[in-house]
Design a protein around this motif. Structure first.
Motif: not given
Lengths: 123, 325
Positions: B109, B163-164, B167-169
């Protein structure tokens, strides 16, 4: 040890927060030994261009942006909804995209409404 | 987790934070020099060679300064406000990947963690301004709260595009996902919104309203002196580093550098620092160039321009990603 689960990913976070607190506290506390401390009444006045302060600073004060503060909560929650969607975007495909467009569209109606109502304007 | 593992984390934390604080200390020398030369001055010249020891002299001075606590202030909050700022700014460092596989905490996160802590950082300014119980500080704190509610959202939304695409934070994953194609090009709108919001988030010119030394004396920090004031100052500069690092990680390929000729032998952390210092320099350049915004102008900019633009960026990113497949 059973029953003593340590979330190992977050242990470094705990350590750095404690360490940062120690840095902050240490810088202030260590100075007590060496810095002078000669308070007198005039020095302890709140600063007001050299004069004794006039009146209380905490009077009734019109916070003109309180409506924006309420809108902030709404939009911040919206942003929170967007994060998991964005991370899983590739897996959701077209369906996920349409769903989120609907969500954003509904939000935009509200946004345009508050704009037209003049919530972003004040004197 | 074993004792050795914990000790290792401790060692890593202490060394990264120590190096970081030295950078924070010397960046103010860099700032004074950079702005000095932009204004045809020399900046600090007296202490050491070309004034290089100036930050050390300043730190010693601040350490020995009297800690004046106004009689009318809210003592406990007045005490802890600067410390909250330092905690928030320094612990944001935990998730920044300095090179491949190296970050103090490799959280999934990452972005949320930094955004959350930067919001906590704003509390130190608001609480400090409130607890001082002085009119200037009060106005400074109030302006800071206005700033937070105007910029937090556009900042969060501007990173959704990243993020899009990744594909991750997780910040390390974001860097890996860029792999030579920096996100700044497809996400140029997101980057612009992010960077301007980051200026507001760190209270830098042209959004330094809470401090505003020409109108509010020193804003939220008016009543603070000595080491407590230094902590506010430290938190602000540390915040600049963290925001620059986040911009580098999310938009400029993090630690990656050009992989040819002698450049391939330069350690990745050097590339990372070069990019971060590029942003830091941009902060100073903007400070030397632009006047300050008024706070209703700032709120208008945040709410009427950045939020729709950031939302449009999300929609565009979504459409392009669907069409690309």
């Amino acid at each position: 040890m059973p029953g003593t689960y340590i979330p190992s990913d977050y242990l470094p976070v705990a350590i750095i927060i404690i360490f940062a607190a120690l840095v902050g506290l240490g810088a202030v506390v260590a100075g007590i030994l060496v810095r002078p401390r000669r308070p007198y009444a005039q020095k302890l006045y709140a600063y007001e261009s050299g004069n004794p302060p006039v009146g209380e600073p905490r009077q009734k004060f019109s916070v003109k942006f309180y409506i924006i503060a309420m809108l902030f909560v709404v939009f911040d929650v919206e942003a929170v909804f967007l994060y998991p969607w964005a991370v899983a975007y590739d897996k959701l495909g077209i369906f996920g995209f349409v769903e989120m467009m609907l969500f954003i569209f509904i939000l935009l109606i509200g946004y345009v409404y508050v704009w037209k109502k003049g919530a972003f304007e004040w004197e | 987790m074993s004792v050795i593992g914990i000790l290792l984390i401790l060692l890593k934390t202490i060394s990264v934070v120590a190096v970081f604080l030295i950078h924070v200390m010397f960046v103010q020398y860099f700032e004074r020099k950079a702005i000095g030369h932009m204004q045809s001055r020399l900046g600090p010249m007296r202490v050491g060679w070309h004034g290089i020891l100036q930050p050390i002299a300043d730190s010693i001075k601040l350490f020995f300064k009297e800690d004046i606590i106004p009689a009318s202030s809210d003592k406990p909050i007045f005490y802890i406000a600067p410390i909250i700022g330092v905690i928030a700014a320094v612990s944001s460092l935990a998730v920044i990947p300095l090179w491949e596989g190296f970050s103090i905490a490799n959280l999934n996160v990452g972005i949320l963690y930094i955004l959350a802590l930067s919001s906590v950082g704003a509390y130190s300014v608001i609480l400090g301004g409130w607890a001082s119980n002085s009119k200037y500080s009060f106005l400074g704190g109030l302006r800071s709260s206005a700033q937070v509610i105007s910029y937090e959202i556009s900042m969060g939304l501007s990173l959704v595009g990243v993020m899009m695409m990744a594909g991750s934070t997780n910040l390390s994953d974001i860097v890996s996902a860029q792999d030579g194609r920096w996100f700044v090009i497809p996400q140029i709108i997101g980057f612009t919104v992010f960077f301007i919001s980051a200026l507001a988030e760190t209270n830098r010119v042209p959004f330094d309203l809470p401090e505003a030394e020409t109108e509010l004396v020193s804003g939220f920090a008016t009543e603070y002196s000595g080491m407590r004031w230094a902590l506010f100052f430290m938190a602000e500069y540390a915040g600049m580093f963290v925001m620059s690092a986040l911009a580098v990680v999310c938009f400029f390929g993090g630690w990656s550098g050009p992989g040819f000729w002698i450049f391939a032998y330069v350690p990745p952390v050097i590339w990372f620092l070069i990019k971060v210092y590029g942003f830091i320099f941009l902060y100073f350049w903007i400070r030397a160039t632009l006047p300050r915004y008024r706070y209703d102008q700032l709120m208008r900019l945040g709410w009427k321009i950045f939020i729709p633009v950031a939302l449009a960026n999300i929609v565009i990113t979504g459409v392009v990603k669907i069409l690309w497949k």
